[in-house]
Design an enzyme around this catalytic site. Structure first.
Site, PDB file in Angstrom:
ATOM      1  N   LEU A  50       0.840  -1.204   0.000  1.00 40.22           N
ATOM      2  CA  LEU A  50       0.000   0.000   0.000  1.00 40.22           C
ATOM      3  C   LEU A  50       0.872   1.249   0.000  1.00 40.22           C
ATOM      4  O   LEU A  50       1.668   1.471   0.911  1.00 40.22           O
ATOM      5  CB  LEU A  50      -0.914   0.019   1.227  1.00 40.22           C
ATOM      6  CG  LEU A  50      -1.871  -1.169   1.343  1.00 40.22           C
ATOM      7  CD1 LEU A  50      -2.946  -0.864   2.372  1.00 40.22           C
ATOM      8  CD2 LEU A  50      -2.508  -1.506   0.004  1.00 40.22           C
TER       9      LEU A  50
ATOM     10  N   GLY B 161      -1.320   6.574  -0.111  1.00 41.08           N
ATOM     11  CA  GLY B 161      -1.506   7.756   0.736  1.00 41.08           C
ATOM     12  C   GLY B 161      -0.375   8.743   0.452  1.00 41.08           C
ATOM     13  O   GLY B 161       0.738   8.334   0.120  1.00 41.08           O
TER      14      GLY B 161
ATOM     15  N   ARG C 254       1.322  13.875   7.024  1.00 37.87           N
ATOM     16  CA  ARG C 254       1.986  14.169   8.298  1.00 37.87           C
ATOM     17  C   ARG C 254       3.501  14.359   8.123  1.00 37.87           C
ATOM     18  O   ARG C 254       4.179  14.849   9.011  1.00 37.87           O
ATOM     19  CB  ARG C 254       1.697  13.060   9.318  1.00 37.87           C
ATOM     20  CG  ARG C 254       0.257  13.089   9.838  1.00 37.87           C
ATOM     21  CD  ARG C 254      -0.112  11.829  10.615  1.00 37.87           C
ATOM     22  NE  ARG C 254      -0.425  10.715   9.736  1.00 37.87           N
ATOM     23  CZ  ARG C 254      -0.777   9.490  10.159  1.00 37.87           C
ATOM     24  NH1 ARG C 254      -0.838   9.242  11.452  1.00 37.87           N
ATOM     25  NH2 ARG C 254      -1.049   8.527   9.300  1.00 37.87           N
TER      26      ARG C 254
ATOM     27  N   GLY D 115      -8.756   4.908   2.196  1.00 38.22           N
ATOM     28  CA  GLY D 115      -8.459   4.024   3.315  1.00 38.22           C
ATOM     29  C   GLY D 115      -7.748   2.757   2.868  1.00 38.22           C
ATOM     30  O   GLY D 115      -7.733   2.403   1.687  1.00 38.22           O
ATOM     31  N   THR D 116      -7.162   2.064   3.855  1.00 40.42           N
ATOM     32  CA  THR D 116      -6.318   0.902   3.547  1.00 40.42           C
ATOM     33  C   THR D 116      -7.121  -0.280   3.001  1.00 40.42           C
ATOM     34  O   THR D 116      -6.608  -1.055   2.185  1.00 40.42           O
ATOM     35  CB  THR D 116      -5.529   0.478   4.794  1.00 40.42           C
ATOM     36  OG1 THR D 116      -6.434   0.353   5.899  1.00 40.42           O
ATOM     37  CG2 THR D 116      -4.461   1.494   5.159  1.00 40.42           C
TER      38      THR D 116
ATOM     39  N   ASN E   8      39.021  16.097 -16.998  1.00 36.45           N
ATOM     40  CA  ASN E   8      38.245  15.105 -17.754  1.00 36.45           C
ATOM     41  C   ASN E   8      37.109  15.710 -18.561  1.00 36.45           C
ATOM     42  O   ASN E   8      36.515  15.047 -19.384  1.00 36.45           O
ATOM     43  CB  ASN E   8      37.683  14.044 -16.793  1.00 36.45           C
ATOM     44  CG  ASN E   8      36.794  14.644 -15.731  1.00 36.45           C
ATOM     45  OD1 ASN E   8      36.979  15.790 -15.319  1.00 36.45           O
ATOM     46  ND2 ASN E   8      35.812  13.884 -15.289  1.00 36.45           N
ATOM     47  N   TYR E   9      36.799  16.983 -18.320  1.00 37.44           N
ATOM     48  CA  TYR E   9      35.565  17.554 -18.865  1.00 37.44           C
ATOM     49  C   TYR E   9      35.892  18.810 -19.660  1.00 37.44           C
ATOM     50  O   TYR E   9      36.593  19.705 -19.157  1.00 37.44           O
ATOM     51  CB  TYR E   9      34.646  17.888 -17.682  1.00 37.44           C
ATOM     52  CG  TYR E   9      33.261  18.366 -18.044  1.00 37.44           C
ATOM     53  CD1 TYR E   9      32.492  17.682 -18.960  1.00 37.44           C
ATOM     54  CD2 TYR E   9      32.729  19.496 -17.434  1.00 37.44           C
ATOM     55  CE1 TYR E   9      31.216  18.116 -19.280  1.00 37.44           C
ATOM     56  CE2 TYR E   9      31.452  19.936 -17.736  1.00 37.44           C
ATOM     57  CZ  TYR E   9      30.695  19.246 -18.663  1.00 37.44           C
ATOM     58  OH  TYR E   9      29.431  19.678 -18.966  1.00 37.44           O
TER      59      TYR E   9
ATOM     60  N   SER F  65      56.903  17.205 -12.263  1.00 39.60           N
ATOM     61  CA  SER F  65      55.866  17.858 -11.461  1.00 39.60           C
ATOM     62  C   SER F  65      55.536  19.225 -12.040  1.00 39.60           C
ATOM     63  O   SER F  65      56.356  19.871 -12.681  1.00 39.60           O
ATOM     64  CB  SER F  65      56.289  17.917 -10.003  1.00 39.60           C
ATOM     65  OG  SER F  65      57.028  19.042  -9.775  1.00 39.60           O
TER      66      SER F  65
ATOM     67  N   ARG G 190      56.292  22.349 -18.814  1.00 37.88           N
ATOM     68  CA  ARG G 190      56.210  23.550 -17.976  1.00 37.88           C
ATOM     69  C   ARG G 190      57.356  24.447 -18.423  1.00 37.88           C
ATOM     70  O   ARG G 190      58.294  23.975 -19.074  1.00 37.88           O
ATOM     71  CB  ARG G 190      56.345  23.185 -16.483  1.00 37.88           C
ATOM     72  CG  ARG G 190      57.670  22.530 -16.160  1.00 37.88           C
ATOM     73  CD  ARG G 190      57.870  22.251 -14.687  1.00 37.88           C
ATOM     74  NE  ARG G 190      59.235  21.859 -14.435  1.00 37.88           N
ATOM     75  CZ  ARG G 190      59.609  20.781 -13.761  1.00 37.88           C
ATOM     76  NH1 ARG G 190      58.694  19.960 -13.248  1.00 37.88           N
ATOM     77  NH2 ARG G 190      60.885  20.524 -13.585  1.00 37.88           N
TER      78      ARG G 190
HETATM   79  C1  UD1 Z   1      -2.416   1.918   9.826  1.00 42.61           C
HETATM   80  C2  UD1 Z   1      -3.446   0.934  10.409  1.00 42.61           C
HETATM   81  C3  UD1 Z   1      -3.205   0.823  11.908  1.00 42.61           C
HETATM   82  C4  UD1 Z   1      -1.775   0.351  12.157  1.00 42.61           C
HETATM   83  C5  UD1 Z   1      -0.760   1.249  11.464  1.00 42.61           C
HETATM   84  C6  UD1 Z   1       0.608   0.577  11.510  1.00 42.61           C
HETATM   85  C7  UD1 Z   1      -5.522   1.020   9.107  1.00 42.61           C
HETATM   86  C8  UD1 Z   1      -6.906   1.550   9.040  1.00 42.61           C
HETATM   87  N1  UD1 Z   1      -4.807   1.398  10.160  1.00 42.61           N
HETATM   88  O1  UD1 Z   1      -2.655   3.199  10.351  1.00 42.61           O
HETATM   89  O2  UD1 Z   1      -4.113  -0.122  12.463  1.00 42.61           O
HETATM   90  O3  UD1 Z   1      -1.516   0.315  13.550  1.00 42.61           O
HETATM   91  O4  UD1 Z   1      -1.098   1.448  10.064  1.00 42.61           O
HETATM   92  O5  UD1 Z   1       1.634   1.399  11.028  1.00 42.61           O
HETATM   93  O6  UD1 Z   1      -5.128   0.241   8.249  1.00 42.61           O
HETATM   94  N2  UD1 Z   1      -2.604   3.906   2.160  1.00 42.61           N
HETATM   95  C9  UD1 Z   1      -3.122   3.714   0.895  1.00 42.61           C
HETATM   96  N3  UD1 Z   1      -4.378   4.174   0.618  1.00 42.61           N
HETATM   97  C10 UD1 Z   1      -5.144   4.784   1.555  1.00 42.61           C
HETATM   98  C11 UD1 Z   1      -4.613   4.972   2.842  1.00 42.61           C
HETATM   99  C12 UD1 Z   1      -3.347   4.512   3.117  1.00 42.61           C
HETATM  100  O7  UD1 Z   1      -2.454   3.164   0.023  1.00 42.61           O
HETATM  101  O8  UD1 Z   1      -6.270   5.160   1.205  1.00 42.61           O
HETATM  102  C13 UD1 Z   1      -1.252   3.414   2.457  1.00 42.61           C
HETATM  103  C14 UD1 Z   1      -0.304   4.517   2.869  1.00 42.61           C
HETATM  104  O9  UD1 Z   1       0.403   5.016   1.748  1.00 42.61           O
HETATM  105  C15 UD1 Z   1       0.627   3.795   3.849  1.00 42.61           C
HETATM  106  C16 UD1 Z   1      -0.232   2.693   4.431  1.00 42.61           C
HETATM  107  O10 UD1 Z   1      -1.338   2.537   3.552  1.00 42.61           O
HETATM  108  O11 UD1 Z   1       1.724   3.213   3.190  1.00 42.61           O
HETATM  109  C17 UD1 Z   1      -0.716   2.993   5.829  1.00 42.61           C
HETATM  110  O12 UD1 Z   1      -1.476   4.174   5.825  1.00 42.61           O
HETATM  111  P1  UD1 Z   1      -1.444   5.213   7.038  1.00 42.61           P
HETATM  112  O13 UD1 Z   1      -2.354   6.317   6.712  1.00 42.61           O
HETATM  113  O14 UD1 Z   1      -0.055   5.519   7.390  1.00 42.61           O
HETATM  114  O15 UD1 Z   1      -2.115   4.326   8.193  1.00 42.61           O
HETATM  115  P2  UD1 Z   1      -1.975   4.532   9.769  1.00 42.61           P
HETATM  116  O16 UD1 Z   1      -2.818   5.667  10.190  1.00 42.61           O
HETATM  117  O17 UD1 Z   1      -0.548   4.566  10.139  1.00 42.61           O
HETATM  118 CA    CA Z   2       1.290   4.599   8.999  1.00 43.15          CA
END
Ligand code: UD1
Ligand code: CA
Length: 446
Positions: A10, A13, A17, A82-83, A372-373, A409, A426
């Site tokens: 994944l 995101g 932050r 979301g994940t 060299n350049y 030299s 030289r």
């Molecule tokens: C997430 C977990 C949390 C866990 C923590 C561990 C969920 C809902 N929460 O929270 O339980 O303790 O990781 O580090 O899964 N991403 C996407 N698409 C999205 C959102 C996120 O690809 O829509 C990717 C982000 O790029 C990242 C990863 O998922 O690589 C995690 O996302 P992040 O927003 O960091 O999740 P956390 O809030 O850390």
């Molecule tokens: Ca995270």
């Protein structure tokens, strides 16, 4: 019968932050992006099919993913919701795959292959889903793993949605989960976004699996290994942990470091046993040192390979394409780039040696520069075995100094020097008797 494996990484995101224009998963740890760490981990555990989920194929993460996995391994999640939604986006890439899937987050760079093996093993031992978790000293924003009375996993609750009692739980979710592809995608179809963030959480599949009466287990590992990076501070912590891990391996393998905390490695730095690394040395990517090599303080190396018993530094700068033969020496304030330096050759002080091929036992005097350049192209300097280049020489490439030749030299060498010849370029020295004394007298009178 072991199941086929695939991995979903994944990376869609942005990582707001982090507060940077660089997407979070492209931030480096040990000189390699967190995204690449995840890909390497997937490969290490033999995931035959790897899918990266990105927000935009033509964005920086999309391009990085296509480079590493090929276009077929990239799925788009737009907009990121979301994940859970993200993993669902991998469905088309995993179409027809029968076997187990592991989810990896692009922001947990320190997870090791043997830990992932334990997660897959939990499926082989009968769990429907296995979740990798850890005991957190400060659980903060991590999802909490809520266990049932029999010790299996009941559900995962995100910090924002947790009750006070749930928030007090210190067992946390790493983000790594394994399940069969069939089960994973069928559970994801049931996930809704009825939560504090209005997102589709991957973590909700645990509670849904329980409702179907399925067994979900946790596999625990160390917090430091599973830490997630969400801020610059956490990135710096991850970097420090990576460095500590690398240093510990070297010490274990017989590398001598009086002050290991001052030595910085990259993910692929290779240092053979019996090397000595003095304090304050930095290794960029692509460095490999053979046995008995000594790197002295304040040297910076990247893309450099040294054979055995090479002496480097102090204050040496080795840039990509540097190859040092056995017993070679590169001393203080010497910069090398794309330079093949033969066995026993010495460049002891204050030189720039770039686009050069230097034979065995050549001695390069202090202050020698390969020019060299020409403003448009780079040209090669060849210095054949046994040649001696006097101090403060400019070698205007392309040019060759023959085997066994000597360069006087202060020369500016623009033409090839034959083997065993003396090349001097030289102006001749002229002495004017008494000139200095009469100059001083003139000055004193005025
Ligand atoms: C997430 C977990 C949390 C866990 C923590 C561990 C969920 C809902 N929460 O929270 O339980 O303790 O990781 O580090 O899964 N991403 C996407 N698409 C999205 C959102 C996120 O690809 O829509 C990717 C982000 O790029 C990242 C990863 O998922 O690589 C995690 O996302 P992040 O927003 O960091 O999740 P956390 O809030 O850390
Ligand atoms: Ca995270």
């Amino acid at each position: 019968m072991p199941q086929l494996r695939s991995a979903v990484i994944l990376a869609a995101g942005h990582g707001t932050r982090m507060k940077t224009s660089l997407p979070k998963v492209l931030h480096p740890v040990g000189g390699r992006s967190m995204f690449s760490w995840a890909v390497a981990l997937a490969r290490e555990v033999n995931a035959g099919l790897i899918c990266a989920v990105v927000s935009d194929k033509s964005g920086a993460v999309g391009k990085a993913a296509a480079r590493e996995l090929g276009g077929g391994g990239v799925a788009v999640q737009h907009p990121p919701q979301g994940t859970g939604d993200a993993v669902k986006c991998a469905k088309s890439v995993l179409e027809g795959f029968e076997g187990n899937v592991i989810t990896l987050y692009g922001d947990t760079p320190l997870i090791q292959g043997h830990t992932i093996e334990r997660v897959f093993n939990a499926l082989d031992e009968g769990a429907s889903i296995a979740v990798l978790g850890f005991e957190a000293a400060d659980p903060a924003a991590y999802g909490r793993l809520i266990l049932a009375s029999d010790g299996t996993l009941d559900c995962i609750v995100e910090a924002k949605d947790a009750s006070d009692a749930q928030r007090a739980v210190t067992l946390c979710n790493s983000g790594v989960m394994a399940a069969s592809a069939d089960l994973l995608f069928s559970l994801l179809d049931e996930v809704n976004n009825d939560n504090a963030n209005g997102e589709y959480y991957l973590t909700d599949i645990v509670g849904l699996a329980r409702q179907r009466g399925l067994k979900v287990v946790t596999v625990n590992a160390d917090e430091q290994e599973l830490m997630g990076v969400n801020s610059q501070g956490e990135l710096a912590t991850a970097e420090a942990l990576f460095q500590a891990r690398k240093r510990a391996c070297w010490l274990q393998d017989g590398v001598r470091m009086a002050a290991p905390d001052t030595i910085y490695a990259s993910w692929d730095t290779h240092i053979a046993p019996d090397c000595v690394i003095d304090p304050f040395v930095i290794f960029g990517p692509g460095v490999s040192l053979g046995e008995g090599t000594h790197v002295r303080s304040f040297s910076h190396l990247e893309g450099a390979v040294a054979e055995e018993n090479v002496a480097i530094g102090p204050y040496a700068r080795l840039r990509p394409g540097t190859e040092l033969g056995a017993h070679a020496k590169v001393g203080n304030f010497v910069e090398t780039k794309k330079a093949k330096i033969g066995d026993g050759a010495k460049i002891s002080h204050l030189s720039y040696i770039g686009d050069a091929i230097i034979g065995a036992d050549v001695n390069i005097g202090a202050g020698t520069i390969t020019c060299n350049y020409d403003g448009f192209e780079k040209h090669t300097t060849r210095i054949e075995a046994g040649a001696f280049v006097g101090s403060n020489t400019s070698l205007v490439a392309p040019v060759r100094v023959g085997a066994g030749a000597v360069v006087g030299s202060g020369s500016v060498i623009t033409r090839d020097v034959p083997d065993d010849a003396l090349g001097v370029a030289r102006s001749r020295q002229r002495d004017i008797e008494g000139w200095a004394e009469s100059f001083r007298n003139r000055k004193k009178r005025t």
